[in-house]
Design a protein around this motif. Sequence first.
Motif, PDB file in Angstrom:
ATOM      1  N   GLU A 192       3.107  11.834  33.175  1.00 46.46           N
ATOM      2  CA  GLU A 192       2.246  11.885  34.340  1.00 46.46           C
ATOM      3  C   GLU A 192       0.923  11.170  34.093  1.00 46.46           C
ATOM      4  OE1 GLU A 192       2.134  15.559  37.084  1.00 46.46           O
ATOM      5  OE2 GLU A 192       0.411  15.643  35.791  1.00 46.46           O
ATOM      6  N   SER A 193       0.504  11.104  32.822  1.00 47.79           N
ATOM      7  CA  SER A 193      -0.802  10.497  32.561  1.00 47.79           C
ATOM      8  C   SER A 193      -0.816   9.035  32.986  1.00 47.79           C
ATOM      9  CB  SER A 193      -1.145  10.633  31.091  1.00 47.79           C
ATOM     10  OG  SER A 193      -0.230   9.933  30.310  1.00 47.79           O
ATOM     11  N   ILE A 226      -1.796   8.966  36.380  1.00 46.94           N
ATOM     12  CA  ILE A 226      -3.216   9.275  36.492  1.00 46.94           C
ATOM     13  C   ILE A 226      -4.052   8.020  36.236  1.00 46.94           C
ATOM     14  CG2 ILE A 226      -5.057  10.693  35.567  1.00 46.94           C
ATOM     15  CD1 ILE A 226      -3.027  12.170  37.221  1.00 46.94           C
ATOM     16  N   TYR A 227      -3.603   7.203  35.285  1.00 44.56           N
ATOM     17  CA  TYR A 227      -4.323   5.933  35.078  1.00 44.56           C
ATOM     18  C   TYR A 227      -4.285   5.091  36.345  1.00 44.56           C
ATOM     19  CZ  TYR A 227      -3.807   7.212  30.193  1.00 44.56           C
ATOM     20  OH  TYR A 227      -3.817   7.878  29.018  1.00 44.56           O
ATOM     21  N   LEU A 287      -4.039   6.230  39.280  1.00 42.79           N
ATOM     22  CA  LEU A 287      -4.911   6.892  40.258  1.00 42.79           C
ATOM     23  C   LEU A 287      -6.367   6.493  40.027  1.00 42.79           C
ATOM     24  CD1 LEU A 287      -4.894   9.095  42.519  1.00 42.79           C
ATOM     25  CD2 LEU A 287      -5.492  10.698  40.752  1.00 42.79           C
ATOM     26  N   LEU A 288      -6.751   6.374  38.746  1.00 45.50           N
ATOM     27  CA  LEU A 288      -8.119   5.944  38.452  1.00 45.50           C
ATOM     28  C   LEU A 288      -8.350   4.515  38.924  1.00 45.50           C
ATOM     29  CD1 LEU A 288      -8.716   7.443  34.943  1.00 45.50           C
ATOM     30  CD2 LEU A 288      -9.884   8.013  37.027  1.00 45.50           C
ATOM     31  N   PHE A 304      -8.935   4.631  42.506  1.00 46.77           N
ATOM     32  CA  PHE A 304     -10.299   5.015  42.866  1.00 46.77           C
ATOM     33  C   PHE A 304     -11.255   3.841  42.704  1.00 46.77           C
ATOM     34  CE2 PHE A 304      -9.383   9.680  41.942  1.00 46.77           C
ATOM     35  CZ  PHE A 304      -9.281   9.955  43.288  1.00 46.77           C
ATOM     36  N   GLY A 352     -13.256   1.808  45.890  1.00 47.06           N
ATOM     37  CA  GLY A 352     -14.694   1.641  46.037  1.00 47.06           C
ATOM     38  C   GLY A 352     -15.088   0.231  46.410  1.00 47.06           C
ATOM     39  N   THR A 380     -15.953  -1.676  54.718  1.00 43.85           N
ATOM     40  CA  THR A 380     -15.649  -0.937  55.944  1.00 43.85           C
ATOM     41  C   THR A 380     -15.171  -1.902  57.022  1.00 43.85           C
ATOM     42  OG1 THR A 380     -17.914  -1.186  56.640  1.00 43.85           O
ATOM     43  CG2 THR A 380     -17.366   0.812  55.456  1.00 43.85           C
ATOM     44  N   LEU A 381     -14.647  -1.337  58.084  1.00 45.46           N
ATOM     45  CA  LEU A 381     -14.117  -2.165  59.174  1.00 45.46           C
ATOM     46  C   LEU A 381     -15.223  -2.996  59.818  1.00 45.46           C
ATOM     47  CD1 LEU A 381     -11.553  -2.703  60.767  1.00 45.46           C
ATOM     48  CD2 LEU A 381     -12.237  -0.902  62.344  1.00 45.46           C
TER      49      LEU A 381
END
Lengths: 92, 332
Positions: free
Chosen positions: A66-67, A70-71, A73-74, A77, A81, A85-86
């Motif tokens: 699963e890790s 998670i990588y 997922l990072l 993120f 960032g 925006t639209l």
Amino acid sequence: MENFGQAQWYFAFLAIGTALSVSIAALSACIGQGKAAASAFESIARQPSASGDIRSNLIISLALIESIVIYALLVFFLLQGKLPTLETITGA
Amino acid sequence: MSALLCVFALVLAGPPAQAEADPHQVEQPHDAAAAEAHGSAEHDGEGHGESHGHGMPWHEQHTVFNRLCLLLRNTFTPIFDALGMTPEKAKATATSVFQPFVVMTWLMCGGLIWVASYVRRRLSRIPKKDTTGFVEMCAEGLRNFTRDAIGPGGEEHAPFIATLFIFITLANWAGLVPGLISPVGVSEGDYLLGLNTTFALALVAIIYVHYVAIKKTGVKSYLGHFVGEPWWLFPINIPIHIVGEIARPLSLAFRLFGNVGGEDKVLHFLAITMFLIAIPLHTPMTMFAVFTGMLQAYVFTALTCSYIAGFLEHHHEVHGDDTHDEPAAAHA
């Protein structure tokens, strides 16, 4: 669509990559975790007395698989960032 | 020993990356207003999320817990000032030291120490009519868990492992209480603040693992672990082992943060979407989060145990000791 310049293409592919990064990782890790869990259950059924050892090892190996997600997922993120925006895209 | 390490972890978790004023945050109110004007379901949710203050710095949000932190900040700013800092630096330091997740960590730590000392005072051979039984049950279960994970004689590491387990479990569950935040999974806009806590925990765990490895097996065997089996392969083995040792705390920290933070994000998203969708999904998800919070603490401590067991087992193999029959749980 006529002012779909280089920056817009960049952000379009960034959005696609953001969405794909975590979904591909989740897809492949699910297959791996399914295989691990299936063989663990088979071995528990064959030898129920060893179920404690097998269960703890199963949880650890599931966490290791699963890790990787998670990588991803990072990375998701981090990429999220960078998405504008639209209003920034349309110039409104 | 473990209490010292715990305090060390909290000190490490102290000053996180201070949120600079970046253009995204300045634009926030405008974005939220525009999203409301658009009126589609997706933007509606996002707008609510932003107005709940995910992009705002913490001292501009007004929950009850944030007001407590604000009070602490305003109390300590003159103290920092008196210690010889410039007023701006004093304010910035107080803002970063008394962030909600740091205050939350200290509160949890104080509560745990209080419970432990209370139970310690009330320990007796003949149990009183008291609530110490639950704590004794937890302590015994954690000691058995440590012995099973490390192997015979492993229960001497139980104080450290149990401290990690209890702290991480409570930290994960704190995010489920309305008004509180999880020190492990918190993120503020683009700033993944929870990584501060998880990196502190992972560093402490890995330092403890190496300390135990050197203390139990000696420096020679510890270095022999890095050199590897045929000694003339050391140019390949040493870099591989060093990279592996560096990857361990990284993977521990990222795994804990990603799991708990991802869970919290999902819960937050479900809470701010439409009512009819949110209620049937949010309730079972919260119950599942109670389970996964404990599971992640289990994974963290079980991996720490298996790292310790890896070092100790290697020592046994080198010395031809075949009495142990514990399989190495994992070499990550």
